[in-house]
Enzyme design. Structure first.
Site, PDB file in Angstrom:
ATOM      1  N   THR A   9     112.533  37.207  57.284  1.00 32.16           N
ATOM      2  CA  THR A   9     112.188  35.916  56.712  1.00 32.16           C
ATOM      3  C   THR A   9     111.258  36.025  55.505  1.00 32.16           C
ATOM      4  O   THR A   9     110.911  35.018  54.900  1.00 32.16           O
ATOM      5  CB  THR A   9     111.526  35.016  57.772  1.00 32.16           C
ATOM      6  OG1 THR A   9     110.386  35.690  58.303  1.00 32.16           O
ATOM      7  CG2 THR A   9     112.504  34.684  58.894  1.00 32.16           C
ATOM      8  N   CYS A  10     110.881  37.236  55.139  1.00 28.12           N
ATOM      9  CA  CYS A  10     109.962  37.468  54.016  1.00 28.12           C
ATOM     10  C   CYS A  10     110.760  37.503  52.705  1.00 28.12           C
ATOM     11  O   CYS A  10     111.656  38.334  52.534  1.00 28.12           O
ATOM     12  CB  CYS A  10     109.226  38.781  54.224  1.00 28.12           C
ATOM     13  SG  CYS A  10     108.205  39.300  52.838  1.00 28.12           S
ATOM     14  N   ASP A  11     110.436  36.599  51.793  1.00 26.14           N
ATOM     15  CA  ASP A  11     111.138  36.541  50.504  1.00 26.14           C
ATOM     16  C   ASP A  11     111.019  37.847  49.734  1.00 26.14           C
ATOM     17  O   ASP A  11     111.987  38.306  49.119  1.00 26.14           O
ATOM     18  CB  ASP A  11     110.604  35.398  49.644  1.00 26.14           C
ATOM     19  CG  ASP A  11     111.025  34.033  50.168  1.00 26.14           C
ATOM     20  OD1 ASP A  11     112.033  33.964  50.907  1.00 26.14           O
ATOM     21  OD2 ASP A  11     110.350  33.043  49.846  1.00 26.14           O
TER      22      ASP A  11
END
Length: 105
Positions: A9-11
């Site tokens: 979920t980390c851009d």
């Protein structure tokens, strides 16, 4: 061989994975071993701890006082991301310096 360690979920992790065209090792679903954490901490020291993260801000003072490896084992998302392992050489983050170092991809 290149491995990107982070969370899906980390851009920033997604940008690194896309640019390097590799799979992500999600540290939430497949936690790192203590040996891997020790290797990363030896390479980056306390820079491995993301003290600006939401996870860090939610920790109690007692949890923040834990040894870095114990803290990372208990709360993997407090690790600064991504950690990139390219043939045994470790890189932290996805800043311009890391992108330049890995630009031969």
């Amino acid at each position: 061989m290149t491995t990107v360690y982070g969370i899906k979920t980390c851009d920033t992790c997604r940008k690194a994975v896309k640019a390097l065209d590799v799979e992500l090792h999600d540290i939430r679903t497949a936690p790192l071993s203590m040996a891997q954490l020790a290797q990363f901490h030896e390479a980056f020291g306390d820079a491995l701890l993301n003290t600006r993260s939401t996870t860090w801000r939610g920790l109690s003072d007692d949890e923040r006082a834990l040894a870095p490896l114990d803290l990372l084992a208990a709360h993997p998302t407090v690790m600064k991301r991504p950690v990139i392992d390219r043939n045994g050489t470790l890189y932290l983050g996805w800043g311009k310096d890391v992108q330049a170092a890995l630009s031969d991809v």
